[in-house]
Design an enzyme around this catalytic site. Structure first.
Site, short mmCIF file in Angstrom:
data_model
loop_
_atom_site.label_atom_id
_atom_site.label_comp_id
_atom_site.label_asym_id
_atom_site.label_seq_id
_atom_site.Cartn_x
_atom_site.Cartn_y
_atom_site.Cartn_z
N HIS A 93 0.84 -1.20 0.00
CA HIS A 93 0.00 0.00 0.00
C HIS A 93 0.88 1.24 0.00
CE1 HIS A 93 -3.41 2.58 0.53
NE2 HIS A 93 -2.87 3.12 1.61
N SER A 94 0.55 2.19 -0.88
CA SER A 94 1.25 3.46 -0.99
C SER A 94 2.74 3.20 -1.27
CB SER A 94 1.03 4.28 0.28
OG SER A 94 1.39 5.63 0.09
N MET A 95 3.65 3.72 -0.47
CA MET A 95 5.06 3.45 -0.69
C MET A 95 5.32 1.96 -0.77
SD MET A 95 8.35 4.30 1.81
CE MET A 95 7.96 2.93 2.92
#
Length: 258
Positions: A93-95
């Site tokens: 998730h995300s980074m």
């Protein structure tokens, strides 16, 4: 069956030694492996869930943070070597989605192609924005975390806890915001991009750009919500994961992610 010992990088909250596959989860910037504890609880024992613990936080808070996503991926690969005795899928998730992508590239280069890569809440690697949160002062970083609503506000308003978590958050943002993918890089495994339709950090178009980074199948799942849409749509996210894993899970999904 050989009993494996988790390293400082790998958390295995609900060991599932008889599971046919493993799901390796990569947290967001400032996040920790415990974010995926409910995922592990829900999917076990059908899937053996591993969560990556980046250095500089929680029980690893005295370890030096890593400020380069290529280096992070190299270190993760070293930690994962004992866990490649069965097929794996990656969820970030995300980074964490970017790190998962770089780990997938390394796995494929080493002959351990993952079953699939789930890239959540993150622009395609080749889609760049000029973001500089890592250069902000502490109040600026806290304001960004509050805007994204992914960190407990009480933690951010406690001076001692702020001092404890902000170095890792700043390092993560620096790593994510300075990352530039290898031009033309791809993976061969299926890529499933997941995104909230009101995410301030990634548009649906930027998420759809993940299709340019796989020579395999691509799918895009759009959910109502912002950057942490998955907290409100855990059952649907879980179903997306299990639908793409080789042995579908019939167990009803009722646990929230947080």
């Amino acid at each position: 069956m050989t009993t494996l010992t988790t390293s400082a990088w790998v958390r295995r909250f609900h060991p599932a030694d008889d599971a046919a596959t493993r799901l390796i989860c990569f947290p967001h910037a400032g996040g920790s492996a415990t974010y995926f504890h409910p995922v592990s609880r829900t999917l076990s024992p059908d899937v053996d869930v591993l969560a990556i613990q980046y250095p500089g936080r929680q029980d690893c808070r005295f370890e030096a943070c890593v400020e380069d996503l290529f280096e992070m991926a190299d270190l993760v690969i070293e930690a994962l070597h004992p866990w490649l005795d069965r097929p794996v899928s990656l969820f970030g998730h995300s980074m964490g989605a970017t790190i998962a992508y770089e780990v997938a590239r390394r796995l494929e280069a080493g002959g351990h192609a993952p079953l699939g890569l789930f890239a959540s809440g993150r622009r395609a690697p080749s889609r760049h924005r000029d973001e500089r949160v890592h250069r902000a002062d502490d109040d600026g970083i806290v304001a960004e975390l509050l805007r994204l609503d992914g960190t407990d506000a009480q933690v951010l308003h406690d001076p001692d806890l702020r001092r404890m978590i902000l170095p890792a958050v700043r390092a993560d943002y620096r790593a994510a915001e300075t990352y530039r993918c290898v031009p033309g890089s791809t993976v061969g495994c299926p890529v499933i991009a997941l995104v909230g339709d009101a995410d301030p950090h990634v548009t649906v178009d930027e998420a759809s750009g993940w299709r340019d980074h796989t020579t395999g199948p691509f799918d895009l799942k759009v959910f109502p919500g912002e950057h942490f849409y998955l907290n409100d749509h855990a059952p649907a996210v879980m179903k997306t994961i299990t639908d793409h894993i080789s042995e579908p899970i019939a167990k009803p999904i009722t646990e929230p992610i947080t």
